[in-house]
Structure formats: structure tokens, C-alpha cells
Design a protein around this motif. Sequence first.
Motif, PDB file in Angstrom:
ATOM      1  N   ARG A 153       0.926  -1.166   0.100  1.00 27.33           N
ATOM      2  CA  ARG A 153       0.086  -0.128   0.041  1.00 27.33           C
ATOM      3  C   ARG A 153       0.902   1.492  -0.072  1.00 27.33           C
ATOM      4  O   ARG A 153       1.871   1.280   0.691  1.00 27.33           O
ATOM      5  CB  ARG A 153      -0.995   0.105   1.222  1.00 27.33           C
ATOM      6  N   PHE A 154       0.583   1.941  -0.933  1.00 23.85           N
ATOM      7  CA  PHE A 154       1.191   3.376  -1.121  1.00 23.85           C
ATOM      8  C   PHE A 154       0.736   4.653  -0.628  1.00 23.85           C
ATOM      9  O   PHE A 154      -0.713   4.766  -0.762  1.00 23.85           O
ATOM     10  CB  PHE A 154       1.748   3.485  -2.433  1.00 23.85           C
ATOM     11  N   LEU A 155       1.095   5.504   0.256  1.00 23.48           N
ATOM     12  CA  LEU A 155       0.487   6.686   0.975  1.00 23.48           C
ATOM     13  C   LEU A 155       1.186   7.803   0.232  1.00 23.48           C
ATOM     14  O   LEU A 155       2.340   7.792   0.366  1.00 23.48           O
ATOM     15  CB  LEU A 155       0.636   6.765   2.458  1.00 23.48           C
ATOM     16  N   ASP A 156       0.344   8.883   0.086  1.00 20.85           N
ATOM     17  CA  ASP A 156       0.716  10.436  -0.478  1.00 20.85           C
ATOM     18  C   ASP A 156       0.511  11.214   0.665  1.00 20.85           C
ATOM     19  O   ASP A 156      -0.536  11.519   0.975  1.00 20.85           O
ATOM     20  CB  ASP A 156      -0.304  10.373  -1.697  1.00 20.85           C
ATOM     21  N   PRO A 157       1.368  11.811   1.038  1.00 22.08           N
ATOM     22  CA  PRO A 157       1.434  12.892   1.968  1.00 22.08           C
ATOM     23  C   PRO A 157       0.718  14.067   1.713  1.00 22.08           C
ATOM     24  O   PRO A 157       0.341  14.835   2.550  1.00 22.08           O
ATOM     25  CB  PRO A 157       3.033  13.278   2.660  1.00 22.08           C
ATOM     26  N   ALA A 158       0.436  14.293   0.298  1.00 20.94           N
ATOM     27  CA  ALA A 158      -0.282  15.300   0.172  1.00 20.94           C
ATOM     28  C   ALA A 158      -1.740  15.659   0.623  1.00 20.94           C
ATOM     29  O   ALA A 158      -2.218  16.807   1.088  1.00 20.94           O
ATOM     30  CB  ALA A 158      -0.568  15.469  -1.540  1.00 20.94           C
ATOM     31  N   ASP A 159      -2.366  14.708   0.915  1.00 18.18           N
ATOM     32  CA  ASP A 159      -3.524  14.689   1.718  1.00 18.18           C
ATOM     33  C   ASP A 159      -3.724  15.630   2.988  1.00 18.18           C
ATOM     34  O   ASP A 159      -4.740  16.145   3.197  1.00 18.18           O
ATOM     35  CB  ASP A 159      -4.361  13.346   1.895  1.00 18.18           C
ATOM     36  N   ASP A 160      -2.515  15.088   3.670  1.00 18.85           N
ATOM     37  CA  ASP A 160      -2.283  16.041   4.993  1.00 18.85           C
ATOM     38  C   ASP A 160      -2.019  17.396   4.741  1.00 18.85           C
ATOM     39  O   ASP A 160      -2.715  18.223   5.576  1.00 18.85           O
ATOM     40  CB  ASP A 160      -1.160  15.268   5.759  1.00 18.85           C
ATOM     41  N   VAL A 161      -1.557  17.737   3.751  1.00 20.17           N
ATOM     42  CA  VAL A 161      -1.161  19.018   3.583  1.00 20.17           C
ATOM     43  C   VAL A 161      -2.419  19.955   3.119  1.00 20.17           C
ATOM     44  O   VAL A 161      -2.809  21.060   3.446  1.00 20.17           O
ATOM     45  CB  VAL A 161      -0.093  19.450   2.285  1.00 20.17           C
ATOM     46  N   VAL A 162      -3.464  19.301   2.277  1.00 24.75           N
ATOM     47  CA  VAL A 162      -4.532  20.003   1.779  1.00 24.75           C
ATOM     48  C   VAL A 162      -5.443  20.463   3.239  1.00 24.75           C
ATOM     49  O   VAL A 162      -5.983  21.423   3.246  1.00 24.75           O
ATOM     50  CB  VAL A 162      -5.298  19.239   1.026  1.00 24.75           C
ATOM     51  N   GLU A 163      -5.536  19.578   4.023  1.00 17.06           N
ATOM     52  CA  GLU A 163      -6.281  19.963   5.263  1.00 17.06           C
ATOM     53  C   GLU A 163      -5.564  20.963   6.231  1.00 17.06           C
ATOM     54  O   GLU A 163      -6.301  21.777   6.682  1.00 17.06           O
ATOM     55  CB  GLU A 163      -6.360  18.738   6.295  1.00 17.06           C
ATOM     56  N   ALA A 164      -4.382  21.008   6.084  1.00 19.88           N
ATOM     57  CA  ALA A 164      -3.551  22.124   6.795  1.00 19.88           C
ATOM     58  C   ALA A 164      -3.696  23.437   6.324  1.00 19.88           C
ATOM     59  O   ALA A 164      -3.874  24.567   6.935  1.00 19.88           O
ATOM     60  CB  ALA A 164      -2.161  21.638   6.826  1.00 19.88           C
ATOM     61  N   VAL A 165      -4.027  23.498   4.944  1.00 19.17           N
ATOM     62  CA  VAL A 165      -4.188  24.749   4.435  1.00 19.17           C
ATOM     63  C   VAL A 165      -5.792  25.358   4.735  1.00 19.17           C
ATOM     64  O   VAL A 165      -5.905  26.585   4.563  1.00 19.17           O
ATOM     65  CB  VAL A 165      -4.285  24.402   2.727  1.00 19.17           C
ATOM     66  N   ALA A 166      -6.770  24.357   5.208  1.00 22.27           N
ATOM     67  CA  ALA A 166      -8.075  24.954   5.426  1.00 22.27           C
ATOM     68  C   ALA A 166      -8.140  26.320   6.098  1.00 22.27           C
ATOM     69  O   ALA A 166      -9.086  27.027   5.725  1.00 22.27           O
ATOM     70  CB  ALA A 166      -8.625  23.695   6.106  1.00 22.27           C
ATOM     71  N   SER A 167      -7.475  26.350   7.252  1.00 23.83           N
ATOM     72  CA  SER A 167      -7.479  27.537   8.098  1.00 23.83           C
ATOM     73  C   SER A 167      -6.915  29.151   7.504  1.00 23.83           C
ATOM     74  O   SER A 167      -7.304  29.758   7.642  1.00 23.83           O
ATOM     75  CB  SER A 167      -6.785  27.473   9.442  1.00 23.83           C
TER      76      SER A 167
END
Length: 256
Positions: free
Chosen positions: A202-216
Amino acid sequence: MNRPIAVFDAGIGSYAIARKIADRFPGQDVLYFADRASFPYGGKGRSELLGVMRSTIERLESYGPAAIVIASNAPSVMVLDEIKSWSRTPIIGVFPPVRRALETSASKRIAIMGVASLISSSEIRTYVARESAGQGGVDLVSASDLAELVENGAFLTDADRTLTAVRAKLDTLAVDTDVVTLSSTHLPWLLRYFEQAGPRLRFLDPADDVVEAVASYATRGCGAFRTLVSEREGYDLADFQRMLARLGLDLTIERV
């Protein structure tokens, strides 16, 4: 642009994060900078990397961004804390999702795949020790050669060569590894090759965490997507435009 979110790394790798931000926050203005003149970040030591980060962030701050995303794991892990101390703009980094990988793993054996400078740094070892908290085994795997296949466009023009290189990289993993973090923003472009070469992984992409950090920091604009590109010998604008065309991306490019 109205208070854009600026996103950059040393080339095409950060486009996927910039696009995810634009899709997640309709109306958000996004400034995407492909800093090909500085490719690869992964080949630079700490002091050189700090110099590149400082000049690049100062350039992007002239556009009045609400936040700047360093869409590269190496500078995020190695120098982000120091950058935050002098930047007047909120800075968001991208990090290997070690905790998520260990929670996902059945064997509790994972691999972080990234560029050479990240993998060989003392900072990544400190980060892994903190994030894993002894809950499993974490192997560090240098994949600068695979990042190069993305930035020079070979992954689009030479599928056999790319698949062979990906298979060779996966063959170096411990036999009980079952989760791999693609911790260079170039590597998710190779996902179809990874999945073909390692169907049990299984391969994980760290990008998903970044998008949520941008929300604020999301700000209502007109949904503009502006693309800046720097170049040097071997990584010129024409090659970048050809790569975008093969990817089916229609971007208006500004040379800086």
C-alpha cells in the motif's frame, strides 16, 4: 490574486498538491511555482537548502499570499523550523505520514521513500523516532533516481525503463514491508508503476495531509490558478511545456 495559497517545490512534483488545494477550496486563488532552476532540492545540503528556501519564499511573499506550502519533504523535515522563525507568512510543510503508515500496516514494517538528502539526514531520523514511538520498524529508502525520472519526463515517454527502475527499488525493501510512504512530491506521479510493481503493497501520499492543513488559511478569491516556472540548462521551459502537454494540462506559464 487575492491572498493566494502559494505552493512550490523544485519542479512538477508540487503541481498535484496545488491542484488538490484548488479543487478542495473553490474560489481560492492558487500560485504554483515550479522552481526547476533549483532542481533537485534533494541533492542540496542544509545550508544550501536554507538559502534556496529563503530566496524562494521572499519571491513568493511579494504576491501577498495567505500561506506558503513548501511541497517538498526534504526542506520541510530539515529546515522548516528555522524558516518559520524569519518568514512573516505562515509556512506549511509536507511530511512523511509515519503514524498513518504504521496504523495502516499489518506487519508494522513500513518504508519511507524520499530523496537522498532527506533519507541521509539526522533530522529524518529524529522525526521518525518521534512519530513512530517504537510502534514498528521504519526503513529509509533513497529514491532520488525515481524523482529524476519524473522531472525529466521519462515516466511519460519510457514506460519500460520507469517500471524497471520502480521494480528495482521495491526489490530493496524488507520482505515484511507492507506500506510505503511516497515522501517526495515527485513520487506520486509514479503511482501506477508502483502499484503494478508492488501489488501487495500500500502506497501513501502525504499530500492529503497538506490540503487539510491549508483549510484555516483559505480565502475567497476568483479561483485563479497562476503558474510560475524557473529554468536552467537541462530543465528548460520548453521541456516543461512538453511534459504538461503529455499530462493533458493546459497551464499558462510565466517564466521567472
